[in-house]
Design a protein around this motif. Structure first.
Motif, PDB file in Angstrom:
ATOM      1  N   TRP A  34       7.002  33.727  -9.825  1.00 32.44           N
ATOM      2  CA  TRP A  34       7.494  33.162  -8.710  1.00 32.44           C
ATOM      3  C   TRP A  34       8.393  31.940  -9.449  1.00 32.44           C
ATOM      4  O   TRP A  34       8.295  31.487 -10.527  1.00 32.44           O
ATOM      5  CB  TRP A  34       6.663  32.378  -8.052  1.00 32.44           C
ATOM      6  N   PRO A  35       9.595  31.555  -8.856  1.00 33.92           N
ATOM      7  CA  PRO A  35      10.456  30.497  -9.373  1.00 33.92           C
ATOM      8  C   PRO A  35       9.574  29.267  -9.201  1.00 33.92           C
ATOM      9  O   PRO A  35       8.776  29.017  -8.581  1.00 33.92           O
ATOM     10  CB  PRO A  35      11.612  30.369  -8.563  1.00 33.92           C
ATOM     11  N   ALA A  36       9.857  28.224 -10.052  1.00 34.11           N
ATOM     12  CA  ALA A  36       9.172  26.967  -9.922  1.00 34.11           C
ATOM     13  C   ALA A  36       9.207  26.094  -8.724  1.00 34.11           C
ATOM     14  O   ALA A  36      10.506  26.230  -7.939  1.00 34.11           O
ATOM     15  CB  ALA A  36       9.749  25.974 -11.115  1.00 34.11           C
ATOM     16  N   PRO A  37       8.031  25.789  -8.240  1.00 27.92           N
ATOM     17  CA  PRO A  37       8.165  25.143  -6.744  1.00 27.92           C
ATOM     18  C   PRO A  37       9.149  23.670  -6.925  1.00 27.92           C
ATOM     19  O   PRO A  37       9.250  23.193  -7.835  1.00 27.92           O
ATOM     20  CB  PRO A  37       6.792  24.733  -6.600  1.00 27.92           C
ATOM     21  N   SER A  38       9.683  23.501  -5.560  1.00 35.57           N
ATOM     22  CA  SER A  38      10.721  22.425  -5.472  1.00 35.57           C
ATOM     23  C   SER A  38       9.812  21.043  -5.720  1.00 35.57           C
ATOM     24  O   SER A  38       8.701  21.113  -5.790  1.00 35.57           O
ATOM     25  CB  SER A  38      11.337  22.340  -4.219  1.00 35.57           C
ATOM     26  N   GLY A  39      10.429  19.894  -6.049  1.00 40.78           N
ATOM     27  CA  GLY A  39       9.869  18.785  -6.248  1.00 40.78           C
ATOM     28  C   GLY A  39       8.871  18.329  -5.073  1.00 40.78           C
ATOM     29  O   GLY A  39       7.984  17.278  -5.112  1.00 40.78           O
ATOM     30  N   ASP A  40       9.473  18.682  -3.916  1.00 39.88           N
ATOM     31  CA  ASP A  40       8.677  18.158  -2.873  1.00 39.88           C
ATOM     32  C   ASP A  40       7.542  19.128  -1.953  1.00 39.88           C
ATOM     33  O   ASP A  40       7.159  19.243  -1.112  1.00 39.88           O
ATOM     34  CB  ASP A  40       9.690  17.887  -1.803  1.00 39.88           C
ATOM     35  N   ALA A  41       7.273  20.302  -2.990  1.00 44.25           N
ATOM     36  CA  ALA A  41       6.355  21.296  -2.694  1.00 44.25           C
ATOM     37  C   ALA A  41       4.814  20.356  -2.527  1.00 44.25           C
ATOM     38  O   ALA A  41       4.483  19.380  -2.991  1.00 44.25           O
ATOM     39  CB  ALA A  41       6.183  22.261  -3.649  1.00 44.25           C
ATOM     40  N   THR A  42       4.308  21.208  -1.552  1.00 41.87           N
ATOM     41  CA  THR A  42       2.724  20.667  -1.238  1.00 41.87           C
ATOM     42  C   THR A  42       1.843  20.737  -2.518  1.00 41.87           C
ATOM     43  O   THR A  42       2.037  21.613  -3.332  1.00 41.87           O
ATOM     44  CB  THR A  42       2.246  21.191   0.025  1.00 41.87           C
ATOM     45  N   ARG A  43       0.623  20.078  -2.479  1.00 40.47           N
ATOM     46  CA  ARG A  43      -0.107  20.429  -3.461  1.00 40.47           C
ATOM     47  C   ARG A  43      -0.839  21.796  -3.443  1.00 40.47           C
ATOM     48  O   ARG A  43      -1.034  22.347  -4.517  1.00 40.47           O
ATOM     49  CB  ARG A  43      -1.450  19.459  -3.338  1.00 40.47           C
ATOM     50  N   LEU A  44      -0.833  22.476  -2.300  1.00 39.60           N
ATOM     51  CA  LEU A  44      -1.389  23.701  -2.203  1.00 39.60           C
ATOM     52  C   LEU A  44      -0.395  24.645  -2.708  1.00 39.60           C
ATOM     53  O   LEU A  44      -0.884  25.513  -3.766  1.00 39.60           O
ATOM     54  CB  LEU A  44      -1.511  23.995  -0.696  1.00 39.60           C
ATOM     55  N   VAL A  45       0.946  24.411  -2.683  1.00 39.76           N
ATOM     56  CA  VAL A  45       2.031  25.257  -3.098  1.00 39.76           C
ATOM     57  C   VAL A  45       1.910  25.401  -4.615  1.00 39.76           C
ATOM     58  O   VAL A  45       1.939  26.130  -5.440  1.00 39.76           O
ATOM     59  CB  VAL A  45       3.375  25.049  -2.705  1.00 39.76           C
ATOM     60  N   MET A  46       1.786  23.994  -5.259  1.00 36.66           N
ATOM     61  CA  MET A  46       1.892  23.534  -6.556  1.00 36.66           C
ATOM     62  C   MET A  46       0.583  24.483  -7.193  1.00 36.66           C
ATOM     63  O   MET A  46       0.762  25.010  -8.200  1.00 36.66           O
ATOM     64  CB  MET A  46       1.750  22.150  -6.899  1.00 36.66           C
ATOM     65  N   THR A  47      -0.559  24.329  -6.645  1.00 38.64           N
ATOM     66  CA  THR A  47      -1.788  24.710  -7.113  1.00 38.64           C
ATOM     67  C   THR A  47      -1.640  26.271  -7.026  1.00 38.64           C
ATOM     68  O   THR A  47      -2.278  27.092  -8.121  1.00 38.64           O
ATOM     69  CB  THR A  47      -2.969  24.360  -6.313  1.00 38.64           C
ATOM     70  N   ALA A  48      -1.282  27.034  -6.093  1.00 38.81           N
ATOM     71  CA  ALA A  48      -1.208  28.246  -5.892  1.00 38.81           C
ATOM     72  C   ALA A  48      -0.248  28.974  -7.075  1.00 38.81           C
ATOM     73  O   ALA A  48      -0.551  29.839  -7.926  1.00 38.81           O
ATOM     74  CB  ALA A  48      -0.645  28.890  -4.555  1.00 38.81           C
ATOM     75  N   HIS A  49       0.943  28.331  -7.333  1.00 40.83           N
ATOM     76  CA  HIS A  49       1.693  28.554  -8.326  1.00 40.83           C
ATOM     77  C   HIS A  49       1.001  28.509 -10.039  1.00 40.83           C
ATOM     78  O   HIS A  49       1.165  29.570 -10.668  1.00 40.83           O
ATOM     79  CB  HIS A  49       3.037  27.508  -8.521  1.00 40.83           C
ATOM     80  N   GLU A  50       0.477  27.484  -9.975  1.00 43.64           N
ATOM     81  CA  GLU A  50      -0.325  27.363 -11.266  1.00 43.64           C
ATOM     82  C   GLU A  50      -1.370  28.435 -11.440  1.00 43.64           C
ATOM     83  O   GLU A  50      -1.652  28.988 -12.623  1.00 43.64           O
ATOM     84  CB  GLU A  50      -1.178  25.888 -11.254  1.00 43.64           C
ATOM     85  N   LEU A  51      -2.399  28.745 -10.512  1.00 39.26           N
ATOM     86  CA  LEU A  51      -3.309  29.655 -10.393  1.00 39.26           C
ATOM     87  C   LEU A  51      -2.742  31.146 -10.767  1.00 39.26           C
ATOM     88  O   LEU A  51      -3.433  31.889 -11.320  1.00 39.26           O
ATOM     89  CB  LEU A  51      -4.095  29.554  -9.252  1.00 39.26           C
ATOM     90  N   ARG A  52      -1.517  31.409 -10.125  1.00 35.64           N
ATOM     91  CA  ARG A  52      -0.931  32.737 -10.218  1.00 35.64           C
ATOM     92  C   ARG A  52      -0.838  32.830 -11.669  1.00 35.64           C
ATOM     93  O   ARG A  52      -0.600  34.210 -12.134  1.00 35.64           O
ATOM     94  CB  ARG A  52       0.295  32.956  -9.336  1.00 35.64           C
ATOM     95  N   ARG A  53      -0.540  31.942 -12.629  1.00 37.73           N
ATOM     96  CA  ARG A  53      -0.177  31.937 -13.919  1.00 37.73           C
ATOM     97  C   ARG A  53      -1.554  32.107 -14.923  1.00 37.73           C
ATOM     98  O   ARG A  53      -1.620  32.274 -16.307  1.00 37.73           O
ATOM     99  CB  ARG A  53       0.598  30.911 -14.571  1.00 37.73           C
ATOM    100  N   LYS A  54      -2.730  31.651 -14.438  1.00 43.23           N
ATOM    101  CA  LYS A  54      -4.123  31.804 -15.235  1.00 43.23           C
ATOM    102  C   LYS A  54      -4.646  33.027 -15.052  1.00 43.23           C
ATOM    103  O   LYS A  54      -4.697  33.711 -14.183  1.00 43.23           O
ATOM    104  CB  LYS A  54      -4.924  30.765 -14.343  1.00 43.23           C
ATOM    105  N   PRO A  55      -5.346  33.546 -16.345  1.00 43.59           N
ATOM    106  CA  PRO A  55      -5.965  34.803 -16.086  1.00 43.59           C
ATOM    107  C   PRO A  55      -7.016  34.644 -15.116  1.00 43.59           C
ATOM    108  O   PRO A  55      -7.730  33.913 -14.963  1.00 43.59           O
ATOM    109  CB  PRO A  55      -6.603  34.845 -17.686  1.00 43.59           C
ATOM    110  N   ILE A  56      -6.956  36.032 -14.392  1.00 47.67           N
ATOM    111  CA  ILE A  56      -7.955  36.168 -13.243  1.00 47.67           C
ATOM    112  C   ILE A  56      -9.444  36.011 -13.572  1.00 47.67           C
ATOM    113  O   ILE A  56     -10.152  35.743 -12.897  1.00 47.67           O
ATOM    114  CB  ILE A  56      -7.460  37.233 -12.353  1.00 47.67           C
ATOM    115  N   GLY A  57      -9.717  36.365 -15.096  1.00 48.73           N
ATOM    116  CA  GLY A  57     -11.098  36.286 -15.280  1.00 48.73           C
ATOM    117  C   GLY A  57     -11.572  34.733 -15.634  1.00 48.73           C
ATOM    118  O   GLY A  57     -12.823  34.545 -15.716  1.00 48.73           O
ATOM    119  N   GLU A  58     -10.542  33.847 -15.438  1.00 45.94           N
ATOM    120  CA  GLU A  58     -10.749  32.475 -15.755  1.00 45.94           C
ATOM    121  C   GLU A  58     -10.900  31.810 -14.212  1.00 45.94           C
ATOM    122  O   GLU A  58     -11.210  30.391 -14.314  1.00 45.94           O
ATOM    123  CB  GLU A  58      -9.887  31.852 -16.584  1.00 45.94           C
TER     124      GLU A  58
END
Length: 130
Positions: free
Chosen positions: A18-42
């Motif tokens: 996904w492209p980086a979220p915009s500066g006005d993205a919600t905390r939920l959107v920011m968190t989902a973006h971060e979690l999509r980059r985390k190894p799923i086993g973690e």
């Protein structure tokens, strides 16, 4: 059941960055973006709950969530006892028709619940009626 590579992130498994979220993205959107980059086993119970509620990576995450629920059906993220189960139960009927084996496993898990909270019982009953 399909094996899941726990060392890879959803971005890697789905080959969808996904492209980086915009500066006005919600905390939920920011968190989902971060979690999509985390190894799923973690991913934690809360991480699984959040992503599953957003219908993200279900093919990869539902098997992991069911592993957790097999050992602790009332596993809790940051919301309430059983919130992971509620997230899993409330996925659409289409999810369960394309993942029949997972649906059968979830039926077994919820059939062994004794006296769930009223809101959770409602979700269990709705799922069992599918």
């Amino acid at each position: 059941m399909r094996l899941v590579n726990r060392d890879r992130s959803l971005e890697e498994l789905e080959r969808d960055r996904w492209p980086a979220p915009s500066g006005d993205a919600t905390r939920l959107v920011m968190t989902a973006h971060e979690l999509r980059r985390k190894p799923i086993g973690e991913l934690t119970v809360e991480d699984l709950r959040l992503l599953i509620r957003q219908n993200e990576g279900l093919t990869h995450l539902l098997p992991l969530a069911l592993e957790v629920l097999r050992s602790d059906p009332m596993a809790e993220g940051h919301m309430y006892e059983g919130d992971l189960l509620a997230a899993v139960l409330t996925r659409s009927s289409e999810v369960w028709s394309t993942s029949a084996e997972l649906g059968r496993e979830l039926r077994l898990i919820v059939s062994e619940l004794s006296d769930p909270a009223p809101d959770l019982k409602q979700e269990v009953d709705r799922f069992l009626a599918l």
